[in-house]
Scaffold this active site. Sequence first.
Site, PDB file in Angstrom:
ATOM      1  N   LYS A  48    -139.289  17.692  -8.787  1.00 12.74           N
ATOM      2  CA  LYS A  48    -140.507  17.101  -8.235  1.00 12.74           C
ATOM      3  C   LYS A  48    -141.000  17.759  -6.942  1.00 12.74           C
ATOM      4  CE  LYS A  48    -141.738  14.847 -10.721  1.00 12.74           C
ATOM      5  NZ  LYS A  48    -142.187  15.386 -12.062  1.00 12.74           N
ATOM      6  N   TRP A  81    -135.684  26.902 -17.845  1.00 13.54           N
ATOM      7  CA  TRP A  81    -134.613  26.400 -16.981  1.00 13.54           C
ATOM      8  C   TRP A  81    -133.293  27.023 -17.409  1.00 13.54           C
ATOM      9  CZ3 TRP A  81    -138.963  23.480 -17.272  1.00 13.54           C
ATOM     10  CH2 TRP A  81    -139.386  22.872 -16.088  1.00 13.54           C
ATOM     11  N   HIS A 103    -133.005  23.997 -11.302  1.00 16.29           N
ATOM     12  CA  HIS A 103    -132.868  22.870 -10.372  1.00 16.29           C
ATOM     13  C   HIS A 103    -131.436  22.793  -9.841  1.00 16.29           C
ATOM     14  CE1 HIS A 103    -136.746  21.192 -11.217  1.00 16.29           C
ATOM     15  NE2 HIS A 103    -136.457  20.628 -12.370  1.00 16.29           N
ATOM     16  N   SER A 133    -142.715  10.900  -6.051  1.00 14.61           N
ATOM     17  CA  SER A 133    -143.045  11.559  -7.318  1.00 14.61           C
ATOM     18  C   SER A 133    -141.928  11.313  -8.339  1.00 14.61           C
ATOM     19  CB  SER A 133    -143.215  13.065  -7.053  1.00 14.61           C
ATOM     20  OG  SER A 133    -143.522  13.760  -8.223  1.00 14.61           O
ATOM     21  N   PHE A 224    -154.674  21.924  -8.489  1.00 15.62           N
ATOM     22  CA  PHE A 224    -154.248  20.735  -9.225  1.00 15.62           C
ATOM     23  C   PHE A 224    -155.298  20.353 -10.261  1.00 15.62           C
ATOM     24  CE2 PHE A 224    -153.967  16.135  -9.811  1.00 15.62           C
ATOM     25  CZ  PHE A 224    -152.637  16.013 -10.192  1.00 15.62           C
TER      26      PHE A 224
HETATM   27  P1  A3P Z   1    -146.944  14.094  -7.874  1.00 13.06           P
HETATM   28  O1  A3P Z   1    -146.085  13.260  -8.766  1.00 13.06           O
HETATM   29  O2  A3P Z   1    -146.787  13.741  -6.412  1.00 13.06           O
HETATM   30  O3  A3P Z   1    -148.366  14.146  -8.281  1.00 13.06           O
HETATM   31  P2  A3P Z   1    -142.272  19.344 -10.525  1.00 13.06           P
HETATM   32  O4  A3P Z   1    -143.099  20.330 -11.261  1.00 13.06           O
HETATM   33  O5  A3P Z   1    -141.263  19.959  -9.607  1.00 13.06           O
HETATM   34  O6  A3P Z   1    -141.695  18.311 -11.438  1.00 13.06           O
HETATM   35  O7  A3P Z   1    -143.246  18.586  -9.514  1.00 13.06           O
HETATM   36  C1  A3P Z   1    -144.261  17.753 -10.002  1.00 13.06           C
HETATM   37  C2  A3P Z   1    -145.172  17.404  -8.851  1.00 13.06           C
HETATM   38  O8  A3P Z   1    -145.961  18.569  -8.506  1.00 13.06           O
HETATM   39  C3  A3P Z   1    -146.148  16.300  -9.206  1.00 13.06           C
HETATM   40  O9  A3P Z   1    -146.404  15.617  -7.966  1.00 13.06           O
HETATM   41  C4  A3P Z   1    -147.345  17.115  -9.672  1.00 13.06           C
HETATM   42  O10 A3P Z   1    -148.564  16.396  -9.665  1.00 13.06           O
HETATM   43  C5  A3P Z   1    -147.337  18.225  -8.621  1.00 13.06           C
HETATM   44  N1  A3P Z   1    -148.108  19.411  -8.997  1.00 13.06           N
HETATM   45  C6  A3P Z   1    -148.039  20.124 -10.144  1.00 13.06           C
HETATM   46  N2  A3P Z   1    -148.956  21.109 -10.141  1.00 13.06           N
HETATM   47  C7  A3P Z   1    -149.623  21.020  -8.959  1.00 13.06           C
HETATM   48  C8  A3P Z   1    -150.700  21.757  -8.373  1.00 13.06           C
HETATM   49  N3  A3P Z   1    -151.309  22.755  -8.990  1.00 13.06           N
HETATM   50  N4  A3P Z   1    -151.125  21.377  -7.129  1.00 13.06           N
HETATM   51  C9  A3P Z   1    -150.534  20.350  -6.484  1.00 13.06           C
HETATM   52  N5  A3P Z   1    -149.510  19.617  -7.002  1.00 13.06           N
HETATM   53  C10 A3P Z   1    -149.064  19.942  -8.227  1.00 13.06           C
END
Ligand code: A3P
Length: 295
Positions: A48, A81, A103, A133, A224
């Site tokens: 996350k 992964w 991870h 998150s 995003f």
């Molecule tokens: P949130 O749950 O706070 O929205 P991971 O990929 O490590 O699992 O992390 C997921 C988090 O990264 C989520 O956060 C997701 O929305 C955010 N995320 C993914 N792509 C993103 C982007 N392009 N810009 C900002 N946040 C992003």
Amino acid sequence: MENLPTPFPLLDHPELLVPMYVHSKESLDYAKNFPIQDGDVFSVTFPKSGTTWMQEILTLVTSNGDLSQVHTHPNWERVPWLEQNTAKGFLENRAAPRLVSTHLPYEYAPAQLSKGRGKVIYTARNPKDVTTSYYHFSKFAKFLQDPGDFDDFFNKMLHGTVYMCPWFKHIQGWLDHKDQMDMLYVTYEDMIMDLRGNVLRIAEFLGYDLNEGVLSTIVNHCTFSSMKDSKMVNYTLVPNKLMDHTTGKFMRKGKVGDWKNLFTVAQSEEFDRVYAEKMKGDDDVNFIWDINNST
Ligand code: A3P
């Protein structure tokens, strides 16, 4: 580690909590003994913290902004992964540069990394937003333990562990060994504030000289709002029995400071206290906990 919660411990790997159905003793051994080849790039994240975002950036930087892969192949195929059962199949015959996600905490990662082989990008995110998150994600990711109410999850995150390992152990383990590796440290918050500048830093670290047009293509694609509807990264390709898309979204908010909508004042103060105690001496780590997210 004492008093681990009991959901998915693996025999012989007592400090790691990983969902059994995609990991195994063999897959963890494969990761530890992974023979690193020239050009291998490792994206290391605590869950996350921006894993998917970095997977997208790496795909595009190393293909000089070619969008075809990000439109046709899911992130877990492009930047697989290392610790999962599928890693070998994805990586073994792949041409350089091989892009690899992990991870894993440092001591489970490929031993050859600490001999300076491969390049490592460690992406960190402020742990209050990671907790937030992760809590939301755990509610709809059916392969993780049910997070219970937020107070339960908060306590595990701060004092015990959630899927993978304790957050503190993850960041400290990797950063304590950064001098033995060819490592770039990036934060989620820096990428939010300056995506272009950080894509450039990543490209330079990997030895790519991107022209302005390519850089703009990458930055525009990796916002995003652009990524959230892409099936190749938003996990809607995963069946509902694994991720219940009726109860949550993987691409949730993508903000800095959303923890303020979940933490009580008392929880925030407790977090600050434990953070200060556990991170004492880690002066290089300075997180941004909140920014104006109005855009
Ligand atoms: P949130 O749950 O706070 O929205 P991971 O990929 O490590 O699992 O992390 C997921 C988090 O990264 C989520 O956060 C997701 O929305 C955010 N995320 C993914 N792509 C993103 C982007 N392009 N810009 C900002 N946040 C992003």
